[in-house]
Motif scaffolding. Structure first.
Motif, PDB file in Angstrom:
ATOM      1  N   THR A 256       0.831  -1.193   0.000  1.00  0.00           N
ATOM      2  CA  THR A 256       0.000   0.000   0.000  1.00  0.00           C
ATOM      3  C   THR A 256       0.872   1.252   0.000  1.00  0.00           C
ATOM      4  OG1 THR A 256      -0.101   0.022   2.415  1.00  0.00           O
ATOM      5  CG2 THR A 256      -1.794  -1.232   1.267  1.00  0.00           C
ATOM      6  N   ASN A 263       3.021   0.210  -4.749  1.00  0.00           N
ATOM      7  CA  ASN A 263       2.119  -0.907  -5.027  1.00  0.00           C
ATOM      8  C   ASN A 263       2.238  -1.393  -6.466  1.00  0.00           C
ATOM      9  OD1 ASN A 263       0.884   1.362  -6.180  1.00  0.00           O
ATOM     10  ND2 ASN A 263      -1.139   0.400  -6.051  1.00  0.00           N
ATOM     11  N   VAL A 299       0.127 -14.078   7.311  1.00  0.00           N
ATOM     12  CA  VAL A 299      -0.441 -13.341   6.177  1.00  0.00           C
ATOM     13  C   VAL A 299       0.126 -13.904   4.882  1.00  0.00           C
ATOM     14  CG1 VAL A 299      -0.685 -11.095   5.067  1.00  0.00           C
ATOM     15  CG2 VAL A 299      -0.735 -11.281   7.567  1.00  0.00           C
ATOM     16  N   LYS A 304      -2.878 -12.089  -4.740  1.00  0.00           N
ATOM     17  CA  LYS A 304      -3.207 -10.664  -4.607  1.00  0.00           C
ATOM     18  C   LYS A 304      -2.231  -9.771  -5.364  1.00  0.00           C
ATOM     19  CE  LYS A 304      -6.658 -11.370  -1.786  1.00  0.00           C
ATOM     20  NZ  LYS A 304      -6.533 -12.838  -1.628  1.00  0.00           N
ATOM     21  N   TYR A 343       0.196  -4.698  -6.540  1.00  0.00           N
ATOM     22  CA  TYR A 343      -0.118  -5.356  -5.270  1.00  0.00           C
ATOM     23  C   TYR A 343      -1.527  -4.975  -4.849  1.00  0.00           C
ATOM     24  CZ  TYR A 343       0.115  -6.479  -0.274  1.00  0.00           C
ATOM     25  OH  TYR A 343      -0.131  -6.972   0.979  1.00  0.00           O
ATOM     26  N   THR A 344      -2.380  -5.983  -4.611  1.00  0.00           N
ATOM     27  CA  THR A 344      -3.760  -5.739  -4.188  1.00  0.00           C
ATOM     28  C   THR A 344      -4.058  -6.511  -2.906  1.00  0.00           C
ATOM     29  OG1 THR A 344      -4.567  -7.574  -5.547  1.00  0.00           O
ATOM     30  CG2 THR A 344      -4.518  -5.385  -6.566  1.00  0.00           C
ATOM     31  N   GLY A 345      -3.059  -6.658  -2.047  1.00  0.00           N
ATOM     32  CA  GLY A 345      -3.183  -7.523  -0.873  1.00  0.00           C
ATOM     33  C   GLY A 345      -3.746  -6.864   0.356  1.00  0.00           C
ATOM     34  N   GLY A 346      -4.378  -5.713   0.252  1.00  0.00           N
ATOM     35  CA  GLY A 346      -4.967  -5.082   1.428  1.00  0.00           C
ATOM     36  C   GLY A 346      -3.983  -4.166   2.129  1.00  0.00           C
ATOM     37  N   SER A 347      -4.109  -4.079   3.455  1.00  0.00           N
ATOM     38  CA  SER A 347      -3.342  -3.098   4.217  1.00  0.00           C
ATOM     39  C   SER A 347      -1.916  -3.561   4.521  1.00  0.00           C
ATOM     40  CB  SER A 347      -4.066  -2.791   5.537  1.00  0.00           C
ATOM     41  OG  SER A 347      -4.224  -3.982   6.300  1.00  0.00           O
ATOM     42  N   SER A 349       1.750  -4.608   3.865  1.00  0.00           N
ATOM     43  CA  SER A 349       2.748  -4.442   2.814  1.00  0.00           C
ATOM     44  C   SER A 349       3.863  -5.467   2.986  1.00  0.00           C
ATOM     45  CB  SER A 349       3.332  -3.028   2.849  1.00  0.00           C
ATOM     46  OG  SER A 349       2.333  -2.067   2.588  1.00  0.00           O
TER      47      SER A 349
END
Length: 617
Positions: A256, A263, A299, A304, A343-347, A349
């Protein structure tokens, strides 16, 4: 006083030896699941079984789906047993019209796995790597973060792909060259069983030669990925993410926009941890889809990360190079990606600091994954022994005068028993019929039915342990990473067993239950072993003709052993009611269905009297 001499006069017969090649009877090329037949003619006369070898060439091929970029990965045969894993069942019978079965071993590769895991040291590993397609330890591929030492991490001296060639695996997709970069491995194996493990000369002419039938193993038991690319197998040895820019001070994370993370990127760098200091040390290859996992927090980035190129959808490697200018001049391995990856993995990093490990999704992301292999140039190298003519004449005259010839050898009979995963107490009956039994080796293999894809990626396989140093998980609370088995169906599993005891001849043997609670514990490596199990196991292996040189694989390949005699003694098991009672009564219940392969090591005799051949067990 006469001077001492190194030479003494002895009554020995001078003999000559030479190798004779015997080709397979039913074809030139074989694949998994097929049968290979040999006929050793009786005209050879005599052979030395222990110096007779099976030789063939084996070459792995990626599945047809590997034409899609992202599904390329390094594969090999079983790391510890090599090409021996291909031999499932073997039957040896006499030649001619009688065709008497002399020896038959079911699941010979399970017995070979047990032998190679316990009868092992650095010298034997190196020898097997040269001749049998096994892997050897290479310091270049060592882990530096506490991961377990394993030959399965070797990528630099692996016989299945060359050191400089594997980097191009996946190039030339338009011409289909991606599946042709595996090397042809030449294997030279000892034939499993007692006859070909014997050091006594075998008289082929008295049994009209020998027929040998070898049944090859199924695909879901033989293929292995490099261990340092698997998420659920000692992930602490996997390469570690450094940054997207390779800067020594304040490197840029991937994720993020918070905390200055990027990202979107077309490349990233690997940390120097786990000896990632050269291109050839990198366990990944071009055309392989990868992702990132944090074993400390659990995680998983998974899928993602997306690419903007039309040919791939995930994070796929385009090139692997080493940039000596990065990391303040120390250099880092650079991974160039297919297209621009987002990167679309949420919060969370992916940051520097040794917490994020890179793993392969080449097999996991595929709908199915079915590699194949070819076996060709199969031949049996028979060591012929040329005995003097007078010796043969004397032996034949004694047989004609009513005498008989007995040929003794150590063999193994497999008694199988199926156990459900819900059984807390199992009573395994062994209907032994051997008159000269020596020991029992009971191996509880995982009976879970797995596809080749599931077996390779080890996602749902048996959990050997979750020791923190290997897996990065925690000893208490939630465990985020586990050391799963990649050899399901070939090795024994403890599965939270608590104790066992044999019952035979109307007695408990040993007189008290053998505890297994510390042998099967899988959450810590700091507890002492149950010494009684080690004593029983070592005696059973020795009586079965296996030298116990190492107990390092006691959890990876568990078994229960019982020596029925000691030294050169034997035990008459006929008419005895043998039972193995094993309990799973601890706090942790068993999780897997099991197929017990209980091998009874015993002396077997081939008896030749006149023109009749018989076998005594």
């Amino acid at each position: 006083m006469p001077s001492p001499s190194f030479f003494t006069s002895e009554n020995k017969i001078p003999i000559a030896q030479k190798k004779i090649s015997v080709r397979a009877e039913n074809g030139l090329e074989y694949s998994l699941g097929q049968k290979i037949d040999f006929v050793i003619p009786g005209g050879i006369g005599y052979m030395m079984p222990s110096e007779t070898y099976l030789r063939f060439d084996v070459k792995i091929k990626l599945p047809t789906t590997a034409s899609v970029s992202g599904t390329f990965t390094r594969l090999a045969l079983d790391h510890e047993t090599g090409a021996n894993v291909l031999i499932r069942d073997i039957r040896i019978s006499s030649g001619g019209a009688q065709n008497v079965v002399l020896e038959e071993i079911q699941n010979a590769n399970i017995l070979t796995c047990l032998k190679y895991d316990y009868e092992t040291n650095d010298t034997l590993k190196s020898k097997r790597a040269v001749t049998e397609g096994c892997l050897d330890q290479d310091p270049k591929c060592r882990g530096t973060m506490g991961g377990a030492k394993s030959v399965g991490k070797n990528t630099t001296s692996n016989p299945y792909y060359e050191e400089n060639k594997e980097i191009s695996l996946g190039k030339g997709l338009a011409t289909g060259r991606g599946t042709e970069n595996f090397e042809t491995v030449k294997a030279l194996l000892k034939i499993p069983g007692g006859i070909f493990g014997n050091d006594k000369v075998y008289p082929l002419q008295l049994t009209d030669g020998l027929r040998i039938e070898i049944l090859l193993e199924q695909p879901n038991r033989v293929f292995r990925q490099t261990e340092s690319v698997i998420r659920d197998k000692n992930i602490m040895s996997n390469p570690v993410f450094h940054s997207v820019d390779g800067v020594f001070n304040s490197p840029t994370p991937w994720g993020t926009a918070a905390a200055g993370a990027a990202n979107v990127t077309t490349e990233f760098f690997l940390d120097r941890a786990n000896n990632q200091t050269a291109v050839n040390n990198c366990p990944f290859t071009i055309g392989e889809e990868i992702s990132f996992y944090n074993p400390t927090t659990g995680v998983d980035v998974g899928d993602k990360i997306t690419s903007d190129t039309g040919t791939v959808t995930g994070c796929v490697i385009k090139d692997i190079t080493f940039d000596g200018s990065k990391n303040d001049g120390a250099g880092l391995t650079k991974i160039t990606l297919e297209g621009t990856c987002t990167y679309t993995g949420g919060s969370a990093s992916i940051v520097n600091g040794g917490q994020w490990h890179v793993y392969s999704r080449a097999v996991e992301a595929a709908t199915s994954y079915d590699p194949t292999l070819t076996i060709d140039n199969v031949e049996l190298l028979v060591q012929q022994v040329q005995m003097p003519q007078g010796y043969t004449q004397k032996m034949m005259s004694m047989l004609k005068a009513g005498g008989q010839l007995r040929y003794d050898f150590l063999s193994y009979t497999n008694y199988k028993y199926s156990q459900q995963s819900s059984d807390r107490v199992a009573n395994i009956r062994l209907p032994l019929v051997e008159s000269r039994a020596k020991s029992i080796l009971a191996i509880p293999t995982d009976a879970t039915v797995l596809s080749t894809k599931k077996a390779i990626e080890a996602t749902d396989t048996y959990v050997i342990n979750n020791v923190v140093n290997d897996c990065g998980g925690t000893q208490g609370g939630t465990v985020y990473a586990k050391n799963r088995s990649t050899r399901g169906g070939l090795v024994g599993i403890t599965d939270n067993a608590t104790d066992y005891q044999f019952v035979y001849a109307g007695k408990l043997n040993p007189s008290r239950k053998v505890p297994l609670d510390r042998v099967s514990v899988n959450v810590s490596g700091n507890l002492a072993l149950n010494q009684q199990w080690c004593i029983e196991a070592e005696k059973a292996l020795y009586m079965a003709g296996i030298d116990c040189l190492s107990f390092l694989k006691y959890q990876d390949n568990f078994f229960i052993g019982r020596a029925l005699s000691l030294s050169n003694g034997v035990y008459d098991a006929r008419g005895r009611d043998f039972n193995l009672q094993i309990e799973y009564t601890g706090d942790r219940p068993p999780t897997q269905p099991k197929l017990w392969n209980c091998y009874c090591a015993h002396l077997r005799s081939i008896v030749v009297k006149g023109d009749q051949i018989s076998v005594e067990v």
